[in-house]
Write a protein that holds these residues in place. Structure first.
Motif, PDB file in Angstrom:
ATOM      1  N   ALA A  66       1.850 -20.720 -43.423  1.00 16.76           N
ATOM      2  CA  ALA A  66       2.015 -21.412 -42.141  1.00 16.76           C
ATOM      3  C   ALA A  66       0.673 -21.672 -41.469  1.00 16.76           C
ATOM      4  CB  ALA A  66       2.936 -20.591 -41.241  1.00 16.76           C
ATOM      5  N   ILE A  67      -0.250 -20.696 -41.571  1.00 23.22           N
ATOM      6  CA  ILE A  67      -1.584 -20.875 -40.964  1.00 23.22           C
ATOM      7  C   ILE A  67      -2.342 -22.000 -41.648  1.00 23.22           C
ATOM      8  CG2 ILE A  67      -3.826 -19.781 -40.632  1.00 23.22           C
ATOM      9  CD1 ILE A  67      -2.351 -17.139 -40.209  1.00 23.22           C
ATOM     10  N   LEU A  68      -2.287 -22.035 -42.985  1.00 20.28           N
ATOM     11  CA  LEU A  68      -2.970 -23.107 -43.705  1.00 20.28           C
ATOM     12  C   LEU A  68      -2.389 -24.474 -43.338  1.00 20.28           C
ATOM     13  CD1 LEU A  68      -3.383 -21.472 -47.250  1.00 20.28           C
ATOM     14  CD2 LEU A  68      -5.134 -21.789 -45.480  1.00 20.28           C
ATOM     15  N   LEU A  69      -1.079 -24.531 -43.232  1.00 17.93           N
ATOM     16  CA  LEU A  69      -0.454 -25.794 -42.845  1.00 17.93           C
ATOM     17  C   LEU A  69      -0.868 -26.205 -41.432  1.00 17.93           C
ATOM     18  CD1 LEU A  69       1.536 -28.038 -43.622  1.00 17.93           C
ATOM     19  CD2 LEU A  69       3.371 -26.617 -42.659  1.00 17.93           C
ATOM     20  N   TRP A  70      -0.989 -25.223 -40.541  1.00 21.18           N
ATOM     21  CA  TRP A  70      -1.409 -25.524 -39.157  1.00 21.18           C
ATOM     22  C   TRP A  70      -2.854 -26.002 -39.100  1.00 21.18           C
ATOM     23  CZ3 TRP A  70      -4.917 -22.464 -36.138  1.00 21.18           C
ATOM     24  CH2 TRP A  70      -5.043 -22.885 -34.815  1.00 21.18           C
ATOM     25  N   LEU A  71      -3.732 -25.356 -39.889  1.00 26.65           N
ATOM     26  CA  LEU A  71      -5.136 -25.775 -39.918  1.00 26.65           C
ATOM     27  C   LEU A  71      -5.293 -27.174 -40.497  1.00 26.65           C
ATOM     28  CD1 LEU A  71      -6.910 -22.475 -41.057  1.00 26.65           C
ATOM     29  CD2 LEU A  71      -6.911 -23.491 -38.768  1.00 26.65           C
ATOM     30  N   ALA A  72      -4.436 -27.541 -41.429  1.00 28.18           N
ATOM     31  CA  ALA A  72      -4.532 -28.872 -42.044  1.00 28.18           C
ATOM     32  C   ALA A  72      -4.219 -29.980 -41.056  1.00 28.18           C
ATOM     33  CB  ALA A  72      -3.594 -28.964 -43.242  1.00 28.18           C
ATOM     34  N   THR A  73      -3.523 -29.639 -39.974  1.00 28.15           N
ATOM     35  CA  THR A  73      -3.231 -30.681 -38.972  1.00 28.15           C
ATOM     36  C   THR A  73      -4.451 -31.050 -38.131  1.00 28.15           C
ATOM     37  OG1 THR A  73      -2.526 -29.003 -37.361  1.00 28.15           O
ATOM     38  CG2 THR A  73      -0.829 -29.921 -38.823  1.00 28.15           C
ATOM     39  N   GLY A  74      -5.584 -30.365 -38.343  1.00 28.74           N
ATOM     40  CA  GLY A  74      -6.796 -30.683 -37.573  1.00 28.74           C
ATOM     41  C   GLY A  74      -7.562 -31.880 -38.088  1.00 28.74           C
ATOM     42  N   PHE A  75      -7.202 -32.411 -39.247  1.00 23.73           N
ATOM     43  CA  PHE A  75      -7.884 -33.608 -39.762  1.00 23.73           C
ATOM     44  C   PHE A  75      -7.415 -34.841 -38.991  1.00 23.73           C
ATOM     45  CE2 PHE A  75      -8.290 -30.711 -43.362  1.00 23.73           C
ATOM     46  CZ  PHE A  75      -9.618 -30.925 -43.707  1.00 23.73           C
ATOM     47  N   TYR A  76      -8.358 -35.739 -38.683  1.00 24.75           N
ATOM     48  CA  TYR A  76      -8.022 -36.981 -37.987  1.00 24.75           C
ATOM     49  C   TYR A  76      -8.968 -38.079 -38.451  1.00 24.75           C
ATOM     50  CZ  TYR A  76     -12.041 -35.937 -34.973  1.00 24.75           C
ATOM     51  OH  TYR A  76     -13.283 -35.664 -34.504  1.00 24.75           O
ATOM     52  N   TYR A 102     -12.745 -33.692 -38.538  1.00 26.21           N
ATOM     53  CA  TYR A 102     -11.915 -32.491 -38.372  1.00 26.21           C
ATOM     54  C   TYR A 102     -12.281 -31.816 -37.062  1.00 26.21           C
ATOM     55  CZ  TYR A 102      -9.659 -28.025 -39.181  1.00 26.21           C
ATOM     56  OH  TYR A 102      -8.859 -26.908 -39.058  1.00 26.21           O
ATOM     57  N   ASN A 103     -11.241 -31.296 -36.418  1.00 23.69           N
ATOM     58  CA  ASN A 103     -11.386 -30.470 -35.228  1.00 23.69           C
ATOM     59  C   ASN A 103     -10.258 -29.434 -35.243  1.00 23.69           C
ATOM     60  OD1 ASN A 103     -12.406 -29.532 -32.806  1.00 23.69           O
ATOM     61  ND2 ASN A 103     -11.224 -30.990 -31.567  1.00 23.69           N
ATOM     62  N   PHE A 104     -10.428 -28.400 -34.466  1.00 27.62           N
ATOM     63  CA  PHE A 104      -9.373 -27.395 -34.411  1.00 27.62           C
ATOM     64  C   PHE A 104      -8.071 -28.044 -33.968  1.00 27.62           C
ATOM     65  CE2 PHE A 104     -13.138 -24.702 -33.984  1.00 27.62           C
ATOM     66  CZ  PHE A 104     -12.866 -23.731 -34.924  1.00 27.62           C
ATOM     67  N   PRO A 105      -6.969 -27.671 -34.621  1.00 29.46           N
ATOM     68  CA  PRO A 105      -5.694 -28.313 -34.275  1.00 29.46           C
ATOM     69  C   PRO A 105      -5.152 -27.818 -32.937  1.00 29.46           C
ATOM     70  CG  PRO A 105      -5.344 -26.659 -35.959  1.00 29.46           C
ATOM     71  CD  PRO A 105      -6.827 -26.725 -35.754  1.00 29.46           C
ATOM     72  N   TYR A 106      -4.126 -28.492 -32.489  1.00 30.93           N
ATOM     73  CA  TYR A 106      -3.449 -28.126 -31.235  1.00 30.93           C
ATOM     74  C   TYR A 106      -2.809 -26.753 -31.369  1.00 30.93           C
ATOM     75  CZ  TYR A 106      -0.276 -28.511 -27.267  1.00 30.93           C
ATOM     76  OH  TYR A 106       0.389 -28.285 -26.101  1.00 30.93           O
ATOM     77  N   PRO A 107      -2.871 -25.910 -30.363  1.00 34.53           N
ATOM     78  CA  PRO A 107      -3.317 -26.148 -28.979  1.00 34.53           C
ATOM     79  C   PRO A 107      -4.756 -25.772 -28.705  1.00 34.53           C
ATOM     80  CG  PRO A 107      -2.151 -24.086 -29.062  1.00 34.53           C
ATOM     81  CD  PRO A 107      -2.161 -24.608 -30.475  1.00 34.53           C
ATOM     82  N   ILE A 108      -5.505 -25.354 -29.752  1.00 29.36           N
ATOM     83  CA  ILE A 108      -6.899 -24.972 -29.523  1.00 29.36           C
ATOM     84  C   ILE A 108      -7.761 -26.200 -29.270  1.00 29.36           C
ATOM     85  CG2 ILE A 108      -8.900 -23.861 -30.550  1.00 29.36           C
ATOM     86  CD1 ILE A 108      -7.024 -22.045 -32.077  1.00 29.36           C
ATOM     87  N   GLY A 109      -7.659 -27.157 -30.162  1.00 32.50           N
ATOM     88  CA  GLY A 109      -8.492 -28.351 -30.048  1.00 32.50           C
ATOM     89  C   GLY A 109      -7.669 -29.613 -29.905  1.00 32.50           C
ATOM     90  N   SER A 110      -8.335 -30.643 -29.461  1.00 29.01           N
ATOM     91  CA  SER A 110      -7.703 -31.959 -29.336  1.00 29.01           C
ATOM     92  C   SER A 110      -8.786 -33.031 -29.467  1.00 29.01           C
ATOM     93  CB  SER A 110      -6.971 -32.103 -27.990  1.00 29.01           C
ATOM     94  OG  SER A 110      -7.877 -31.939 -26.909  1.00 29.01           O
TER      95      SER A 110
END
Length: 384
Positions: A66-76, A102-110
């Motif tokens: 789940a953590i890896l999947l969450w971190l992968a959402t930081g790509f834009y 890449y940036n930290f995913p939500y809710p840490i980064g936006s």
């Protein structure tokens, strides 16, 4: 379960529906059991987890996935006309260019991605709308009416073209709450300032280009001071007229001023022709007077010098000088008159004389130089 497939459920032994009929459709097959499907899904999930999914290890693997999947959402992705602004816990930390970032995913980064190549247009003094496939314009007098430097009112409509600064897009995003309203207010203020420095005649005719450029520079300076992150591309005047209520009277005034300018130009042309002629004539008269003065002074100085020379000669030989002056005086007096010379020693009367001057083709008596003196000779004495 309160019933099973063997019992047929609450409607009897046979598989019937709630309305007392069995399942419709061909084949007469048995309905799938929901509980059996859930059980088989659990078995498949256990097959993917080492150790059969039991204990802490299974939950750790699930959490890690789940953590890896969450971190992968930081790509834009940043498009060519955008700039990426990275935020961590709502604080701006930097910007990125086009491409995969890449940036930290939500809710840490936006990420905020403003468009920095889009040219936006703001209208001041009018509003343009498109209704029923027809473009309409609505005047806004409270924005367009401005006071000139000579206390006249002028009606001005203009547009401002602007875009987000590619170098400081974070200022545009974080410092401007309402960009269109802020830029329009700055544009109206700058235009009023520039119009207030000029008279109405210059605003209507010759200063349109300088006004556009000065307003653009003034807007850019003020927006930079505000940290707006905006670049002003162009300011273009659409309409510059007197107020509609007095436009006819203003046109009459313009016609009168044109007549005034025409008459003034004609007078200046006449003056430019007459004044040089008068100056030339005055210069000629002055030069002639100066020439006459120089001639008179030179003659006077020559006469004075000649008199001085005669006086010096007279002091040396008074008798000779007196005789010479006497002879010169007679020459001046008798030189242009007819004369008859009588020889009193040679005879009693005048002798006939041959008109030598007439024979020589001249009406004047013949001249000859006698003893260095010029005189008219009529007859020499016969007694000599």
């Amino acid at each position: 379960m309160p019933w099973s497939n063997q019992s047929g459920g609450p409607w009897g032994q046979k598989p019937q529906g709630p309305w007392g009929t069995g399942p419709q459709g061909g084949g007469g097959g048995q309905q799938p059991d929901l509980e059996d499907m859930l059980r088989r899904g659990q078995d498949k999930l256990k097959g993917f987890i080492p150790g059969g999914g039991g204990g802490f290890r299974g939950f750790a693997v699930i959490g890690l996935g789940a953590i890896l999947l969450w971190l992968a959402t930081g790509f834009y992705t940043v498009r060519p006309d955008e700039v990426g602004l990275n935020l961590i816990f709502g604080r701006y930390v930097g910007k990125t260019g086009e491409g995969l970032r890449y940036n930290f995913p939500y809710p840490i980064g936006s990420v905020i991605k403003p468009r920095v190549t889009t040219v936006n247009t703001i209208e001041v003094g009018q509003r343009t709308g498109d209704t029923s496939q027809r473009i309409t314009q609505r005047e806004v007098p409270e924005e367009s009416l401005m006071l000139t430097g000579d206390e006249n009112i002028v009606d001005i409509n203009f547009t401002v073209q602007w875009q987000v600064s590619p170098t400081d897009p974070q200022n545009y995003v974080f410092n401007l709450k309402n960009p269109d309203a802020s830029i329009k207010a700055v544009a109206e203020s700058a235009m009023r300032e520039e119009v207030g420095r000029r008279n109405i005649q210059a605003v209507l005719t010759s200063d349109r280009g300088p006004i556009e450029e000065e307003v653009r520079k003034l807007m850019q300076t003020q927006l930079d001071e505000y940290g707006a992150g905006v670049e002003i591309r162009q300011v273009q005047l659409q309409k510059v007229d007197p107020p509609q209520q007095v436009i006819d009277a203003f046109r009459d005034v313009q016609a009168a001023r044109q007549d005034q300018d025409r008459v003034r130009n004609e007078a200046e042309t006449y003056a430019s022709r007459v004044v040089p002629e008068a100056r030339g004539e005055a210069t000629r008269i002055i030069q002639a007077a100066e020439g006459y003065r120089e001639g008179v002074v030179a003659d006077a100085r020559g006469a004075a010098s000649r008199f001085t020379q005669v006086y010096e000669t007279y002091k040396t030989a008074p008798a000779v000088t007196r005789e010479r002056m006497f002879i010169e005086t007679l020459e001046k007096v008798l030189g242009g008159s007819d004369k008859v010379i009588l020889d009193q020693k040679g005879g009693q009367g005048a002798l006939p004389l041959l008109p030598l001057g007439t024979l020589q083709g001249s009406d004047t008596p013949s001249q000859r130089n006698v003893g260095g003196q010029t005189g008219t000779v009529i007859q020499q004495g016969a007694g000599r």
